[in-house]
Write a protein that holds these residues in place. Structure first.
Motif: not given
Length: 352
Positions: A131, A142, A144, A154-155, A207, A256-257, A259-260, A263
């Motif tokens: 990520v 963010l 992937d 992702l965001g 995100l 946020k990182c 979460r990413a 995910q």
């Protein structure tokens, strides 16, 4: 393959020569920061003119440092976007002119892909997949990353990006441009807990990022502090506000990182772009990734900001995969990273 890379997306003129077998042979960078400080931000026309002045001297400099002549250059790469259109045009036209004069292929490179791949220039580069957190200028994203050109967004920021928020918050506090380094320096003297700033959009799923509200909160805090001190803002108040602001941005990025990574099911995080040089952000990410059994990678400080080395490297990877441009000078001030083709699909429109 030996590639000359040219970066002129904004306010830094970067040149580099990268060899696919020997690595980075030479790089040079001229920053226009001193020229833009009086205006509190980048003046596009001034940036373009300065790129014109610096490009050819820096090209000669890196050629000499690499002990390399035109015959030994296999291709030329330049930043085709995103960025300031005038600045991009200077780099693109220079690159195409050199390519035509030297009889070499030329390729436009995506600026953010350059940042994303900058950690690959280090001695211990990350391995795919990972990520990526890209925090550069007007971008906070963010992504992937399964491989070069295999990007899933992702965001991203829906208004002000993290770098823009640093610049604007610094201006509110009476600190010079660019804001990030000055806020970080003042934050070292700040009183922990004196102020508590919100962590925007962390109390809801998703995100995406938003720093406009944090900017407003900072302005209100600065104005209240001035009002309590006869219209003045002391250095200690600046330090306290700088610390609270920096903590809010860093914590938001950190949340946020995490979460990413969950995910996407990844254990490796890459962070790149100017804000990635922030020491507090790096330290907290390293602790967090270590606790998750993962690892964080980032480029050395000189490759966090815009530079020619990242463009030369990214361009070299695509050239070796068969990607080329025609002779037209093409730039894209807006250019989604997810529009790029993966390396296993060669195309003659890799930077269209």
């Amino acid at each position: 393959m030996r590639v000359l890379g040219i970066e002129t997306s904004c306010d830094e003129t970067g040149l580099a020569i990268y060899d696919s077998e020997q690595g980075l042979l030479a790089h040079a960078l001229f920053s226009q920061i001193d020229m833009h400080i009086p205006y509190g931000g980048v003046v596009p026309e001034l940036a373009s003119r300065d790129h014109v002045r610096k490009l050819l001297p820096l090209t000669k400099q890196v050629m000499a440092e690499a002990n390399c002549n035109a015959e030994e250059i296999d291709a030329i790469c330049y930043t085709a976007g995103p960025g300031l259109i005038g600045a991009l045009m200077v780099g693109a036209s220079t690159a195409q002119a050199l390519a035509m004069a030297w009889g070499k292929p030329c390729l436009g490179v995506h600026h953010m892909e350059g940042h994303l791949l900058a950690p690959m220039l280090e001695e211990k580069p990350p391995e795919f997949p990972f990520v990526a957190l890209l925090v550069s200028g007007g971008h906070t994203q963010l992504i992937d990353v399964q491989g070069i050109g295999q990007y899933e967004m992702l965001g991203e920021s829906i208004d002000d990006a993290a770098g823009e928020a640093f610049d604007k918050a610094a201006k509110m506090m009476g600190l010079p441009y660019p804001g990030g380094p000055h806020i970080a320096r003042f934050a070292e003297q700040g009183t922990p807990g004196k102020y508590l700033f919100p962590r925007p959009m962390t109390n809801r799923p998703g995100l995406d990022f938003s720093f406009s509200g944090l900017k407003t909160f900072t302005l209100n805090t600065v104005e209240a502090a001035k009002e309590a001190n006869n219209g003045e803002l002391s250095d200690q108040e600046r330090a306290d506000i700088a610390l609270a602001f920096q903590d809010a941005v860093v914590d938001t990025l950190l949340i946020k990182c995490k979460r990413a990574l969950k995910q996407a099911g990844r254990k490796t995080l890459v962070i790149a772009g100017g804000v990635s040089a922030n020491k507090d952000l790096r330290a907290k990410l390293e602790v967090t990734l270590s606790g998750m059994g993962g690892q964080v990678f980032y480029p050395r400080n000189e490759f966090c900001t815009d530079n020619g080395a990242m463009i030369a490297y990214a361009g070299c990877q695509r050239l070796m995969a068969g990607h080329t441009n025609d002779k037209q000078i093409k730039v894209q001030p807006r250019w989604p990273l997810t529009d790029l083709p993966p390396l296993d699909l060669p195309t003659d429109k890799a930077s269209d």
